[in-house]
Design a protein around this motif. Structure first.
Motif, PDB file in Angstrom:
ATOM      1  N   LEU A  22       0.847  -1.190   0.000  1.00  0.00           N
ATOM      2  CA  LEU A  22       0.000   0.000   0.000  1.00  0.00           C
ATOM      3  C   LEU A  22       0.885   1.243   0.000  1.00  0.00           C
ATOM      4  CD1 LEU A  22      -2.729  -1.030   2.594  1.00  0.00           C
ATOM      5  CD2 LEU A  22      -2.943  -0.962   0.098  1.00  0.00           C
ATOM      6  N   GLY A  23       0.510   2.223  -0.794  1.00  0.00           N
ATOM      7  CA  GLY A  23       1.303   3.444  -0.885  1.00  0.00           C
ATOM      8  C   GLY A  23       1.087   4.362   0.298  1.00  0.00           C
ATOM      9  N   HIS A  24       2.184   4.915   0.816  1.00  0.00           N
ATOM     10  CA  HIS A  24       2.134   5.861   1.935  1.00  0.00           C
ATOM     11  C   HIS A  24       3.307   6.828   1.762  1.00  0.00           C
ATOM     12  CE1 HIS A  24       1.212   7.397   5.878  1.00  0.00           C
ATOM     13  NE2 HIS A  24       2.385   7.049   6.368  1.00  0.00           N
ATOM     14  N   ARG A  25       2.994   8.097   1.598  1.00  0.00           N
ATOM     15  CA  ARG A  25       4.033   9.115   1.400  1.00  0.00           C
ATOM     16  C   ARG A  25       4.960   8.775   0.241  1.00  0.00           C
ATOM     17  NH1 ARG A  25       5.199   9.719   7.831  1.00  0.00           N
ATOM     18  NH2 ARG A  25       3.175  10.628   8.327  1.00  0.00           N
ATOM     19  N   GLY A  26       4.354   8.202  -0.808  1.00  0.00           N
ATOM     20  CA  GLY A  26       5.083   7.949  -2.034  1.00  0.00           C
ATOM     21  C   GLY A  26       5.868   6.647  -2.095  1.00  0.00           C
ATOM     22  N   ARG A  27       5.838   5.851  -1.039  1.00  0.00           N
ATOM     23  CA  ARG A  27       6.585   4.596  -1.008  1.00  0.00           C
ATOM     24  C   ARG A  27       5.698   3.500  -0.404  1.00  0.00           C
ATOM     25  NH1 ARG A  27       9.779   4.049  -4.417  1.00  0.00           N
ATOM     26  NH2 ARG A  27      10.571   2.253  -3.304  1.00  0.00           N
ATOM     27  N   PRO A  28       6.049   2.229  -0.615  1.00  0.00           N
ATOM     28  CA  PRO A  28       5.268   1.143  -0.030  1.00  0.00           C
ATOM     29  C   PRO A  28       5.304   1.174   1.505  1.00  0.00           C
ATOM     30  CG  PRO A  28       6.680   0.308  -1.789  1.00  0.00           C
ATOM     31  CD  PRO A  28       7.102   1.722  -1.509  1.00  0.00           C
ATOM     32  N   LEU A  29       4.196   0.820   2.100  1.00  0.00           N
ATOM     33  CA  LEU A  29       4.037   0.845   3.556  1.00  0.00           C
ATOM     34  C   LEU A  29       5.133   0.046   4.264  1.00  0.00           C
ATOM     35  CD1 LEU A  29       2.042   2.151   5.469  1.00  0.00           C
ATOM     36  CD2 LEU A  29       0.614   0.113   5.305  1.00  0.00           C
ATOM     37  N   VAL A  30       5.579  -1.055   3.662  1.00  0.00           N
ATOM     38  CA  VAL A  30       6.606  -1.885   4.290  1.00  0.00           C
ATOM     39  C   VAL A  30       7.892  -1.100   4.534  1.00  0.00           C
ATOM     40  CG1 VAL A  30       7.475  -2.868   2.111  1.00  0.00           C
ATOM     41  CG2 VAL A  30       7.717  -4.173   4.247  1.00  0.00           C
ATOM     42  N   GLU A  31       8.230  -0.179   3.664  1.00  0.00           N
ATOM     43  CA  GLU A  31       9.442   0.617   3.854  1.00  0.00           C
ATOM     44  C   GLU A  31       9.326   1.511   5.077  1.00  0.00           C
ATOM     45  OE1 GLU A  31      10.697   2.802   0.405  1.00  0.00           O
ATOM     46  OE2 GLU A  31      10.444   1.068  -0.913  1.00  0.00           O
ATOM     47  N   HIS A  32       8.169   2.140   5.249  1.00  0.00           N
ATOM     48  CA  HIS A  32       7.957   3.032   6.389  1.00  0.00           C
ATOM     49  C   HIS A  32       8.021   2.261   7.705  1.00  0.00           C
ATOM     50  CE1 HIS A  32       6.894   6.502   3.913  1.00  0.00           C
ATOM     51  NE2 HIS A  32       6.251   5.646   3.140  1.00  0.00           N
ATOM     52  N   ALA A  33       7.364   1.102   7.731  1.00  0.00           N
ATOM     53  CA  ALA A  33       7.323   0.300   8.961  1.00  0.00           C
ATOM     54  C   ALA A  33       8.709  -0.229   9.326  1.00  0.00           C
ATOM     55  CB  ALA A  33       6.325  -0.844   8.794  1.00  0.00           C
ATOM     56  N   ALA A  53       4.983 -11.896  -2.099  1.00  0.00           N
ATOM     57  CA  ALA A  53       6.352 -11.643  -1.651  1.00  0.00           C
ATOM     58  C   ALA A  53       7.266 -11.221  -2.800  1.00  0.00           C
ATOM     59  CB  ALA A  53       6.913 -12.873  -0.948  1.00  0.00           C
ATOM     60  N   GLY A  54       7.104 -11.834  -3.954  1.00  0.00           N
ATOM     61  CA  GLY A  54       7.928 -11.472  -5.102  1.00  0.00           C
ATOM     62  C   GLY A  54       7.717 -10.028  -5.512  1.00  0.00           C
ATOM     63  N   SER A  55       6.465  -9.592  -5.544  1.00  0.00           N
ATOM     64  CA  SER A  55       6.161  -8.198  -5.898  1.00  0.00           C
ATOM     65  C   SER A  55       6.694  -7.233  -4.853  1.00  0.00           C
ATOM     66  CB  SER A  55       4.653  -8.006  -6.053  1.00  0.00           C
ATOM     67  OG  SER A  55       4.176  -8.741  -7.153  1.00  0.00           O
ATOM     68  N   VAL A  56       6.612  -7.614  -3.585  1.00  0.00           N
ATOM     69  CA  VAL A  56       7.130  -6.749  -2.523  1.00  0.00           C
ATOM     70  C   VAL A  56       8.638  -6.592  -2.701  1.00  0.00           C
ATOM     71  CG1 VAL A  56       7.442  -6.456  -0.034  1.00  0.00           C
ATOM     72  CG2 VAL A  56       5.269  -7.354  -0.922  1.00  0.00           C
ATOM     73  N   ARG A  57       9.324  -7.684  -2.956  1.00  0.00           N
ATOM     74  CA  ARG A  57      10.777  -7.617  -3.157  1.00  0.00           C
ATOM     75  C   ARG A  57      11.135  -6.733  -4.352  1.00  0.00           C
ATOM     76  NH1 ARG A  57      13.933 -11.776  -0.621  1.00  0.00           N
ATOM     77  NH2 ARG A  57      12.642 -13.317   0.449  1.00  0.00           N
ATOM     78  N   GLU A  58      10.322  -6.785  -5.414  1.00  0.00           N
ATOM     79  CA  GLU A  58      10.588  -5.994  -6.619  1.00  0.00           C
ATOM     80  C   GLU A  58      10.285  -4.512  -6.419  1.00  0.00           C
ATOM     81  OE1 GLU A  58       8.282  -7.607  -9.812  1.00  0.00           O
ATOM     82  OE2 GLU A  58       9.194  -9.596  -9.628  1.00  0.00           O
ATOM     83  N   ARG A  59       9.205  -4.206  -5.738  1.00  0.00           N
ATOM     84  CA  ARG A  59       8.723  -2.823  -5.689  1.00  0.00           C
ATOM     85  C   ARG A  59       9.191  -2.026  -4.476  1.00  0.00           C
ATOM     86  NH1 ARG A  59       2.525  -3.435  -6.619  1.00  0.00           N
ATOM     87  NH2 ARG A  59       2.591  -1.251  -6.037  1.00  0.00           N
ATOM     88  N   ALA A  60       9.589  -2.710  -3.407  1.00  0.00           N
ATOM     89  CA  ALA A  60      10.016  -2.003  -2.195  1.00  0.00           C
ATOM     90  C   ALA A  60      11.530  -2.065  -2.065  1.00  0.00           C
ATOM     91  CB  ALA A  60       9.353  -2.636  -0.973  1.00  0.00           C
ATOM     92  N   ASP A  61      12.110  -1.005  -1.553  1.00  0.00           N
ATOM     93  CA  ASP A  61      13.549  -0.984  -1.278  1.00  0.00           C
ATOM     94  C   ASP A  61      13.758  -1.549   0.117  1.00  0.00           C
ATOM     95  OD1 ASP A  61      16.214  -0.570  -0.837  1.00  0.00           O
ATOM     96  OD2 ASP A  61      16.126   1.615  -1.051  1.00  0.00           O
ATOM     97  N   LEU A  62      14.135  -2.817   0.174  1.00  0.00           N
ATOM     98  CA  LEU A  62      14.336  -3.490   1.455  1.00  0.00           C
ATOM     99  C   LEU A  62      15.808  -3.831   1.672  1.00  0.00           C
ATOM    100  CD1 LEU A  62      11.156  -5.761   1.421  1.00  0.00           C
ATOM    101  CD2 LEU A  62      11.464  -3.496   2.454  1.00  0.00           C
ATOM    102  N   SER A  63      16.680  -3.115   0.968  1.00  0.00           N
ATOM    103  CA  SER A  63      18.107  -3.340   1.164  1.00  0.00           C
ATOM    104  C   SER A  63      18.470  -2.944   2.598  1.00  0.00           C
ATOM    105  CB  SER A  63      18.920  -2.534   0.153  1.00  0.00           C
ATOM    106  OG  SER A  63      18.576  -1.167   0.207  1.00  0.00           O
ATOM    107  N   GLY A  64      19.318  -3.745   3.203  1.00  0.00           N
ATOM    108  CA  GLY A  64      19.721  -3.481   4.581  1.00  0.00           C
ATOM    109  C   GLY A  64      18.853  -4.173   5.610  1.00  0.00           C
ATOM    110  N   TYR A  65      17.847  -4.886   5.143  1.00  0.00           N
ATOM    111  CA  TYR A  65      16.970  -5.635   6.050  1.00  0.00           C
ATOM    112  C   TYR A  65      17.090  -7.119   5.735  1.00  0.00           C
ATOM    113  CZ  TYR A  65      14.895  -1.027   6.704  1.00  0.00           C
ATOM    114  OH  TYR A  65      14.712   0.300   6.969  1.00  0.00           O
ATOM    115  N   ASP A  66      16.880  -7.950   6.744  1.00  0.00           N
ATOM    116  CA  ASP A  66      16.853  -9.394   6.549  1.00  0.00           C
ATOM    117  C   ASP A  66      15.423  -9.798   6.224  1.00  0.00           C
ATOM    118  OD1 ASP A  66      19.574  -9.581   7.305  1.00  0.00           O
ATOM    119  OD2 ASP A  66      18.985  -9.564   9.420  1.00  0.00           O
ATOM    120  N   LEU A  67      15.257 -10.704   5.275  1.00  0.00           N
ATOM    121  CA  LEU A  67      13.920 -11.100   4.821  1.00  0.00           C
ATOM    122  C   LEU A  67      13.709 -12.596   4.959  1.00  0.00           C
ATOM    123  CD1 LEU A  67      13.825  -9.098   1.458  1.00  0.00           C
ATOM    124  CD2 LEU A  67      13.026  -8.338   3.702  1.00  0.00           C
TER     125      LEU A  67
END
Length: 192
Positions: A22-33, A53-67
Motif C-alpha cells: 500500500l502506498g504511503h508518502r510515495g513509497r510502499p508501507l513496508v518501507e515506512h514500517a 512476496a515477489g512483488s514486494v521484493r521488486e517494488r520495495a527498497d528493502l536493502s539493509g533488512y533481513d527477509l
C-alpha cells in the motif's frame, strides 16, 4: 535489540491488496514500517513477507533488512511470528520488538520508547494507548520459544501476553503514536 516486522498479510478485506505494498508518502508501507523499527533503535531488522512476496521484493527498497518468506501466511499472523522468531533465534539478540506493517501511525518514537523498557532476556513490554495494550511489543529472547509455541491464527502472541500479564510492562505511547490499522477500504484514507 532486534526488530521484527510482520508484513505477510494478503489484505483480504482490502480486496486482496497486500498491505506491504500500500502506498504511503510515495513509497510502499513496508518501507515506512521497517524504517520505524530501525530508527527506533532496532538492529538487525527482520521482515517476514508472505502474500505477493515477489512483488514486494521488486517494488520495495528493502536493502539493509533481513527477509524471510512465510509460505503459510494465509494461516494468520501467528505463523509469521513463528517464522520471524525462528529466523532471529541465532542472531544473538537479547530481545525483539515486533511491529505490524499495517499501522502507519506508529513510528520510531513509539519503538524507541518500547526499546527503553528492555531490562534483559526475560523482558516483556508493550506499547499502550490510553492504558490499552497495543503494538509494538517487546519480547525478551528467553520467551521466544514459548511465544512461538502459542502463536496461532490472527491472534499472534495475544494468548501469551494475557497469560503473562503480571510480567508485562505497559509503555504509554498515546502522546506520540496512533495505533490504527489499515484493514478496510475505508481505512485507506488514513494513508498519505
Amino acid at each position: 535489540m532486534a526488530g521484527l516486522l510482520l508484513a505477510a498479510g494478503g489484505g483480504r478485506r482490502l480486496g486482496g491488496r497486500p498491505k506491504a505494498l500500500l502506498g504511503h508518502r510515495g513509497r510502499p508501507l513496508v518501507e515506512h514500517a521497517a524504517r520505524a523499527l530501525r530508527d527506533g533503535g532496532c538492529d538487525p531488522v527482520h521482515i517476514v513477507l508472505g502474500a505477493a512476496a515477489g512483488s514486494v521484493r521488486e517494488r520495495a527498497d528493502l536493502s539493509g533488512y533481513d527477509l524471510s518468506e512465510n509460505p503459510d501466511w494465509a494461516q494468520g499472523m501467528g505463523s509469521s511470528l513463528r517464522v520471524g522468531l525462528a529466523a532471529l533465534a541465532g542472531s544473538g539478540a537479547d530481545a525483539v520488538v515486533v511491529s505490524l506493517v499495517d499501522q502507519p501511525g506508529i513510528g520510531a518514537a513509539a519503538v524507541a520508547r518500547v526499546v527503553a523498557a528492555h531490562e534483559g532476556r526475560a523482558s516483556l513490554a508493550s506499547a499502550a494507548y490510553d492504558g490499552r495494550r497495543g503494538h509494538p511489543v517487546l519480547f525478551g529472547a528467553d520467551r521466544w520459544a514459548d511465544i512461538a509455541a502459542t502463536a496461532q491464527g490472527d491472534r499472534g502472541a495475544r494468548a501469551y501476553l494475557q497469560q503473562h500479564a503480571d510480567a508485562l510492562t505497559l509503555v504509554e505511547c498515546a502522546d506520540i503514536a496512533e495505533p490504527y490499522d489499515i484493514d478496510t477500504p475505508e481505512d485507506l484514507g488514513r494513508l498519505e
